[in-house]
Design a protein around this motif. Structure first.
Motif, PDB file in Angstrom:
ATOM      1  N   UNK A 227      47.982  74.138  27.448  1.00  0.00           N
ATOM      2  CA  UNK A 227      47.418  72.830  27.814  1.00  0.00           C
ATOM      3  C   UNK A 227      47.526  71.872  26.631  1.00  0.00           C
ATOM      4  N   UNK A 228      47.205  72.362  25.439  1.00  0.00           N
ATOM      5  CA  UNK A 228      47.283  71.518  24.240  1.00  0.00           C
ATOM      6  C   UNK A 228      48.704  71.027  24.007  1.00  0.00           C
ATOM      7  N   UNK A 229      49.659  71.907  24.146  1.00  0.00           N
ATOM      8  CA  UNK A 229      51.060  71.523  23.926  1.00  0.00           C
ATOM      9  C   UNK A 229      51.497  70.457  24.924  1.00  0.00           C
ATOM     10  N   UNK A 230      51.075  70.594  26.183  1.00  0.00           N
ATOM     11  CA  UNK A 230      51.432  69.594  27.194  1.00  0.00           C
ATOM     12  C   UNK A 230      50.746  68.262  26.913  1.00  0.00           C
ATOM     13  N   UNK A 231      49.494  68.308  26.444  1.00  0.00           N
ATOM     14  CA  UNK A 231      48.770  67.074  26.135  1.00  0.00           C
ATOM     15  C   UNK A 231      49.370  66.356  24.938  1.00  0.00           C
ATOM     16  N   UNK A 232      49.893  67.102  23.976  1.00  0.00           N
ATOM     17  CA  UNK A 232      50.515  66.494  22.800  1.00  0.00           C
ATOM     18  C   UNK A 232      51.670  65.573  23.187  1.00  0.00           C
ATOM     19  N   UNK A 233      52.346  65.905  24.292  1.00  0.00           N
ATOM     20  CA  UNK A 233      53.485  65.097  24.719  1.00  0.00           C
ATOM     21  C   UNK A 233      53.055  63.736  25.239  1.00  0.00           C
ATOM     22  N   UNK A 234      51.779  63.573  25.578  1.00  0.00           N
ATOM     23  CA  UNK A 234      51.293  62.293  26.087  1.00  0.00           C
ATOM     24  C   UNK A 234      50.960  61.313  24.972  1.00  0.00           C
ATOM     25  N   UNK A 235      50.895  61.801  23.735  1.00  0.00           N
ATOM     26  CA  UNK A 235      50.375  60.964  22.654  1.00  0.00           C
ATOM     27  C   UNK A 235      51.370  59.958  22.079  1.00  0.00           C
ATOM     28  N   UNK A 236      52.685  60.213  22.032  1.00  0.00           N
ATOM     29  CA  UNK A 236      53.562  59.250  21.359  1.00  0.00           C
ATOM     30  C   UNK A 236      53.600  57.841  21.941  1.00  0.00           C
ATOM     31  N   UNK A 237      53.535  57.610  23.282  1.00  0.00           N
ATOM     32  CA  UNK A 237      53.719  56.227  23.755  1.00  0.00           C
ATOM     33  C   UNK A 237      52.634  55.309  23.214  1.00  0.00           C
ATOM     34  N   UNK A 238      53.009  54.116  22.748  1.00  0.00           N
ATOM     35  CA  UNK A 238      51.985  53.164  22.287  1.00  0.00           C
ATOM     36  C   UNK A 238      51.519  52.277  23.438  1.00  0.00           C
ATOM     37  N   UNK A 239      50.230  52.067  23.643  1.00  0.00           N
ATOM     38  CA  UNK A 239      49.172  52.846  22.983  1.00  0.00           C
ATOM     39  C   UNK A 239      49.002  54.188  23.680  1.00  0.00           C
ATOM     40  N   UNK A 240      48.637  55.234  22.950  1.00  0.00           N
ATOM     41  CA  UNK A 240      48.461  56.544  23.583  1.00  0.00           C
ATOM     42  C   UNK A 240      47.225  56.554  24.465  1.00  0.00           C
ATOM     43  N   UNK A 241      47.195  57.420  25.478  1.00  0.00           N
ATOM     44  CA  UNK A 241      45.996  57.512  26.313  1.00  0.00           C
ATOM     45  C   UNK A 241      44.837  58.118  25.537  1.00  0.00           C
TER      46      UNK A 241
END
Length: 335
Positions: A227-241
């Motif tokens: 779950x953590x690895x999948x959530x990490x992929x959501x962080x790069x877009x600016x602004x992150x969720x």
């Protein structure tokens, strides 16, 4: 020494005498030739401006840029310590366990009103995923965002067994989606297929179903890593969720309603699951802001639960307010 204001007044008066008297005389002689008169008047006006400019301060000639006159001055960022003290400043009142308050004056924590919460979340896509704890959290958030008359039908639709739910709130342009995802693998699949753009706020949590049906903290830990690895992929877009993880509640073994639950979800096992869940939080290197439901349920006490697992709405109301205050702090840090 002549004061600066008096000097400016004397200079202005001298300029008026030197400039405007000749201008009047020229106007008298040139009155028969209007084009020549206006050309002369324009030339003399420019001369007046050039001569008078040194006698007036600059702020009379240019728009003010002082922060004190700005209609919306930027708010100073709050320290990171405010985020870490959100939970420790939360207190349930012993005589009225259904109410709570924040005690940190320096960070200005406060329960947000419905209008303030709607303003904060205005235009947001909110995704809440997980088991019954996440569903109760969604209900508390809806209770804050919806008019009281709209809550009963929303609650009835939200609590259809093992179902998804979504609602749009036109007044604040908020879309809220609840996705029934009781196992960690459900959350991993959800995060990997989240549409673009991602939600503005994502709240997730799991563990109760795994504890009952799998009952293996080591396996639970491995599932959370995915779950953590999948959530990490959501962080790069600016602004992150903004990502939030709902911690497990304190389970009261004797109050659980089946023998299987009392055996498999005992205090020792549930505490191990809770520790694994904490690794989802930022303080442990995870991508989520950890909502410490375990701490909240312990502070509220056994009087706040009827079945030893699901707690009164005050606990989830408090979790919602912790999330909202965290959003306020993070939004000010991003300014």
């Amino acid at each position: 020494m002549v004061p600066a204001a008096a000097a400016a007044q004397l200079g202005a008066l001298a300029a008026l005498l030197v400039i405007f008297i000749p201008m009047a005389m020229a106007g008298y002689h040139l009155s028969r030739n209007k084009m020549l008169f206006f050309s002369g008047a324009l030339f003399i006006s420019l001369a007046v401006f050039v001569h008078l400019t040194p006698y007036f301060p600059l702020h009379f000639l240019l728009p003010s840029t002082s922060p004190s006159t700005s209609s919306s001055p930027p708010l100073p960022p709050l320290p990171l310590s405010c985020l870490t003290s959100l939970h420790t400043s939360l207190h349930f009142h012993p005589n009225t366990p259904t109410s709570f308050s924040f005690s940190s004056a320096s960070c200005h924590f406060r329960p947000l009103s419905p209008s303030s919460a709607s303003d904060l979340l205005n235009g947001s896509l909110i995704l809440i995923a997980g088991d019954s704890q996440s569903r109760l959290f969604a209900l508390s958030l809806l209770a804050l965002l919806l008019p009281p008359s709209d809550l009963p039908p929303a609650e009835s639709a939200l609590f259809r067994r093992h179902s998804d739910y979504q609602i749009s709130i036109p007044e604040s342009s908020i879309d809220l989606h609840f996705l029934w995802s009781p196992f960690e693998s459900n959350l991993t699949s959800l995060l990997r297929t989240t549409p673009s753009p991602p939600p503005d706020v994502l709240v997730a949590g799991s563990g109760l179903w795994h504890m009952l049906h799998v009952n293996d903290p080591v396996h639970y830990s491995r599932q959370l890593s995915a779950v953590r690895a999948a959530a990490d992929l959501l962080l790069p877009p600016p602004p992150p969720p903004h990502l939030f993880w709902l911690g497990l509640p304190e389970l009261v073994g004797p109050m659980l309603n089946t023998e299987e639950k009392r055996e498999r979800m005992n205090l020792t096992v549930s505490r191990r699951y809770e520790r694994e869940g904490r690794r989802m939080g930022r303080s442990s290197g995870g991508p989520f802001f950890y909502l410490d439901v375990g701490m909240m349920t312990r502070r509220c006490g056994e009087a706040c639960t009827a079945d030893g697992m699901h707690y009164d709405r005050a606990v989830y109301d408090a979790a919602v307010q912790v999330m909202l205050n965290a959003l306020l702090i993070e939004s000010r840090q991003r300014v």
